[in-house]
Enzyme design. Structure first.
Site, PDB file in Angstrom:
ATOM      1  N   ARG A  74       0.855  -1.182   0.000  1.00  0.00           N
ATOM      2  CA  ARG A  74       0.000   0.000   0.000  1.00  0.00           C
ATOM      3  C   ARG A  74       0.900   1.243   0.000  1.00  0.00           C
ATOM      4  O   ARG A  74       1.696   1.425   0.924  1.00  0.00           O
ATOM      5  CB  ARG A  74      -0.892  -0.006   1.250  1.00  0.00           C
ATOM      6  CG  ARG A  74      -1.668   1.265   1.469  1.00  0.00           C
ATOM      7  CD  ARG A  74      -2.538   1.173   2.735  1.00  0.00           C
ATOM      8  NE  ARG A  74      -3.312   2.383   2.858  1.00  0.00           N
ATOM      9  CZ  ARG A  74      -3.219   3.251   3.862  1.00  0.00           C
ATOM     10  NH1 ARG A  74      -2.382   3.027   4.869  1.00  0.00           N
ATOM     11  NH2 ARG A  74      -3.943   4.334   3.884  1.00  0.00           N
ATOM     12  N   HIS A 118      -2.716  10.988   1.195  1.00  0.00           N
ATOM     13  CA  HIS A 118      -2.156  10.758   2.525  1.00  0.00           C
ATOM     14  C   HIS A 118      -1.520  12.079   2.978  1.00  0.00           C
ATOM     15  O   HIS A 118      -0.315  12.177   3.159  1.00  0.00           O
ATOM     16  CB  HIS A 118      -1.150   9.594   2.486  1.00  0.00           C
ATOM     17  CG  HIS A 118      -0.833   8.985   3.818  1.00  0.00           C
ATOM     18  ND1 HIS A 118      -0.981   7.639   4.095  1.00  0.00           N
ATOM     19  CD2 HIS A 118      -0.368   9.535   4.963  1.00  0.00           C
ATOM     20  CE1 HIS A 118      -0.603   7.385   5.345  1.00  0.00           C
ATOM     21  NE2 HIS A 118      -0.212   8.536   5.894  1.00  0.00           N
ATOM     22  N   GLU A 163      -6.973   8.371   6.721  1.00  0.00           N
ATOM     23  CA  GLU A 163      -7.175   9.019   8.019  1.00  0.00           C
ATOM     24  C   GLU A 163      -7.619  10.470   7.897  1.00  0.00           C
ATOM     25  O   GLU A 163      -6.887  11.390   8.308  1.00  0.00           O
ATOM     26  CB  GLU A 163      -5.900   8.930   8.870  1.00  0.00           C
ATOM     27  CG  GLU A 163      -5.468   7.510   9.165  1.00  0.00           C
ATOM     28  CD  GLU A 163      -4.235   7.433  10.063  1.00  0.00           C
ATOM     29  OE1 GLU A 163      -3.893   8.429  10.712  1.00  0.00           O
ATOM     30  OE2 GLU A 163      -3.607   6.372  10.104  1.00  0.00           O
ATOM     31  N   ASN A 291      -6.824   1.676  10.345  1.00  0.00           N
ATOM     32  CA  ASN A 291      -5.485   1.886  10.894  1.00  0.00           C
ATOM     33  C   ASN A 291      -5.615   1.906  12.410  1.00  0.00           C
ATOM     34  O   ASN A 291      -6.378   2.710  12.958  1.00  0.00           O
ATOM     35  CB  ASN A 291      -4.908   3.228  10.436  1.00  0.00           C
ATOM     36  CG  ASN A 291      -4.605   3.249   8.943  1.00  0.00           C
ATOM     37  OD1 ASN A 291      -4.734   2.236   8.259  1.00  0.00           O
ATOM     38  ND2 ASN A 291      -4.196   4.403   8.441  1.00  0.00           N
ATOM     39  N   TYR A 293      -3.466   1.629  16.256  1.00  0.00           N
ATOM     40  CA  TYR A 293      -2.205   1.606  17.004  1.00  0.00           C
ATOM     41  C   TYR A 293      -2.406   1.412  18.495  1.00  0.00           C
ATOM     42  O   TYR A 293      -1.650   0.705  19.145  1.00  0.00           O
ATOM     43  CB  TYR A 293      -1.418   2.910  16.758  1.00  0.00           C
ATOM     44  CG  TYR A 293      -0.909   2.994  15.337  1.00  0.00           C
ATOM     45  CD1 TYR A 293       0.319   2.466  14.985  1.00  0.00           C
ATOM     46  CD2 TYR A 293      -1.696   3.555  14.328  1.00  0.00           C
ATOM     47  CE1 TYR A 293       0.775   2.490  13.680  1.00  0.00           C
ATOM     48  CE2 TYR A 293      -1.256   3.587  13.012  1.00  0.00           C
ATOM     49  CZ  TYR A 293      -0.013   3.047  12.694  1.00  0.00           C
ATOM     50  OH  TYR A 293       0.416   3.068  11.399  1.00  0.00           O
ATOM     51  N   GLU A 357      -3.041  -0.315   8.373  1.00  0.00           N
ATOM     52  CA  GLU A 357      -1.827   0.078   9.095  1.00  0.00           C
ATOM     53  C   GLU A 357      -1.907  -0.492  10.505  1.00  0.00           C
ATOM     54  O   GLU A 357      -2.940  -0.379  11.167  1.00  0.00           O
ATOM     55  CB  GLU A 357      -1.692   1.607   9.257  1.00  0.00           C
ATOM     56  CG  GLU A 357      -1.298   2.357   8.033  1.00  0.00           C
ATOM     57  CD  GLU A 357      -1.141   3.855   8.310  1.00  0.00           C
ATOM     58  OE1 GLU A 357      -0.889   4.248   9.465  1.00  0.00           O
ATOM     59  OE2 GLU A 357      -1.289   4.629   7.353  1.00  0.00           O
TER      60      GLU A 357
HETATM   61  O1  IFM Z   1       3.068   7.507  10.176  1.00  0.00           O
HETATM   62  C1  IFM Z   1       1.693   7.518  10.393  1.00  0.00           C
HETATM   63  C2  IFM Z   1       0.942   7.335   9.098  1.00  0.00           C
HETATM   64  O2  IFM Z   1       1.289   8.297   8.166  1.00  0.00           O
HETATM   65  C3  IFM Z   1      -0.541   7.427   9.345  1.00  0.00           C
HETATM   66  N1  IFM Z   1      -0.951   6.554  10.405  1.00  0.00           N
HETATM   67  C4  IFM Z   1      -0.202   6.587  11.625  1.00  0.00           C
HETATM   68  C5  IFM Z   1       1.282   6.424  11.339  1.00  0.00           C
HETATM   69  C6  IFM Z   1       2.074   6.448  12.660  1.00  0.00           C
HETATM   70  O3  IFM Z   1       1.901   7.667  13.309  1.00  0.00           O
END
Ligand code: IFM
Length: 446
Positions: A74, A118, A163, A291, A293, A357
């Site tokens: 991607r 992006h 995002e 995405n 985290y 992500e």
């Molecule tokens: O690096 C970023 C990415 O560009 C978008 N999602 C989160 C990642 C980590 O912060």
């Protein structure tokens, strides 16, 4: 612990974070060029001018992907490479780069997954009003069409935006991202125009015959600090509305949620939401990119300042992480990913999901145990969600390479491949080898 047949294994990057070549072949300036060159905005004054020099080194990078057995890659297209001023005829030399990249990926047996935006808005469009201006949405649809015309014969997977929460709230609300504006009304208008841009582009891509059309969000797993507290439950509802439902409901459930519209109306009249917009935004998608985290904990607490990125969240406390954190200081809690995926599947059924992500920054010393453990834990969380019925089609690790981590510059390393920024030498980390083995077996040890 086997993943379904056909599960897509890959990695992700983004144009401004890796390409460099900021002035090559007619590329125009983006808001991130301007922002990163503004003193004090990015750690250590770093910029994406050179980054990983992927623009010139993509053959080596594709060879590395192939050596890891990636099935999909991607990447995002840089709008100012394609339209240096954000509108008008496409710059063929900019498109040539993506042409070469797509051909190299296909020759290596790797499925190219294109993300059209992006965060690198052409600076000229920001000068004309940026995302708070409706015209930007129309410009995006034109740009999407130009890219599709060039790559649509070979690329099946199309994602409109990455995002939009960050682009709107961090770019125009808290101002920690480009273009660095701090204006709640502008942030909310941006949310709508980004969604409209998605809807217009999705419709154009579909009309052109695109195989799969998607959008990637960073939906938050918003959790109460105290599950028994009513005040915390209310805080969850508010933050979930501003972070998740404001995007998910118009995309997948027919329109904006009324409670969120009333919240927004405290900052701006709603005249920017025009008749027919919600229908455009709700154009069918084939996949929702997720995405993830870290979870977001909230508590209702009178007098709390609220979250800087969420206008109107006074009286809501965002507790600092408890337990283990990544190098970003982000709480590590894989089970929140399972909760999030099951929630998406329950509230928005029938839309396949893809983890577009997931990954972590850590200080790269030693054998990379922390990153391996993070990835392993989150893949198990995805597996658990699939077992509970969530239709998750794939997993893309963030990121293939160490890269420009926005306002943190190059200090934070998310890559499974180490980049020496002095020499541009790439060295796969232990996590890359671990991921290669997971891909090869399609499973994790039980
Ligand atoms: O690096 C970023 C990415 O560009 C978008 N999602 C989160 C990642 C980590 O912060």
């Amino acid at each position: 612990m086997r993943f379904p047949d056909g599960f897509v294994w890959g990695a992700a990057t983004a144009a401004y974070q890796i390409e460099g070549a900021a002035r090559d072949d007619g590329r125009g300036p983006s808001i991130w060029d301007t922002f990163s060159r503004t003193p004090g905005k990015v750690a250590a004054g770093h910029t994406g001018d050179v980054a990983c020099d992927h623009y010139h080194r993509y053959p080596e990078d594709v060879a590395l992907m192939a050596s890891l057995g990636l099935r999909a890659y991607r990447f995002s297209v840089s709008w100012p490479r394609v339209q240096p001023d954000g509108s008008g005829p496409a710059n063929p030399r900019g498109l040539d780069f993506y042409d070469r990249l797509v051909d190299a990926l296909l020759a290596a047996g790797i499925d190219p997954l294109v993300t059209l935006y992006h965060w690198d808005l052409p600076q000229s469009l920001e000068d004309n009003g940026g995302w708070p201006a409706r015209d930007t949405a129309h410009r995006f649809a034109d740009y999407a069409t130009a890219v599709y015309r060039r790559l649509g014969d070979r690329v099946r997977g199309w994602t409109t935006l990455n995002e939009p929460w960050c682009a709107a709230y961090l770019g125009y609300g808290s101002g920690v991202h480009a273009p660095g504006r701090q204006d709640a009304a502008a942030a909310f208008r941006s949310v709508h125009h980004l969604l409209l841009a998605h809807g217009l582009a999705a419709t154009a891509l579909r009309a052109g015959g695109a195989g799969s059309v998607a959008i990637t969000l960073n939906p938050a797993a918003v959790l109460p600090a105290d599950p028994a507290s009513e005040a915390d439950a209310h805080a969850v509802r508010v933050v979930d509305g501003l972070h998740n439902r404001v995007f998910l409901d118009p995309l997948l459930a027919g329109g904006y949620p009324p409670d969120v519209l009333s919240h927004i109306a405290r900052f701006t009249d709603l005249s920017h939401v025009q008749e027919g917009d919600e229908k455009t935004i709700g154009a069918a998608i084939d996949m929702l990119g997720v995405n993830y985290y870290s979870p977001t904990y909230v508590a209702g607490r009178p007098g709390a300042p609220g979250g800087g990125a969420y206008p109107g969240t006074e009286d809501i406390h965002f507790p600092p992480p408890s337990g283990p954190v990544t190098g970003m200081g982000w709480q590590i809690e894989p089970s929140a990913l399972t909760t999030l995926l099951v929630r998406l599947h329950t509230d928005y059924p029938d839309t396949p999901l893809m983890i577009t992500e997931n990954g972590a920054a850590f200080d790269d010393t030693g054998p990379d145990h922390d990153r391996i453990s993070y990835l392993d834990g989150h893949l198990r969380a995805v597996h658990a969600a699939i077992s509970r019925g969530a239709d998750v089609r794939g997993y893309l690790v963030w990121s293939l390479l160490d890269n420009f981590e926005w306002h943190d510059g190059y200090a934070k390393r998310f890559g499974i491949i180490h980049v020496d920024y002095e020499t541009q030498r790439r060295t796969p980390k232990h996590s890359a080898m671990w991921y290669r083995d997971v891909i090869a077996s399609g499973s994790l040890p039980a």
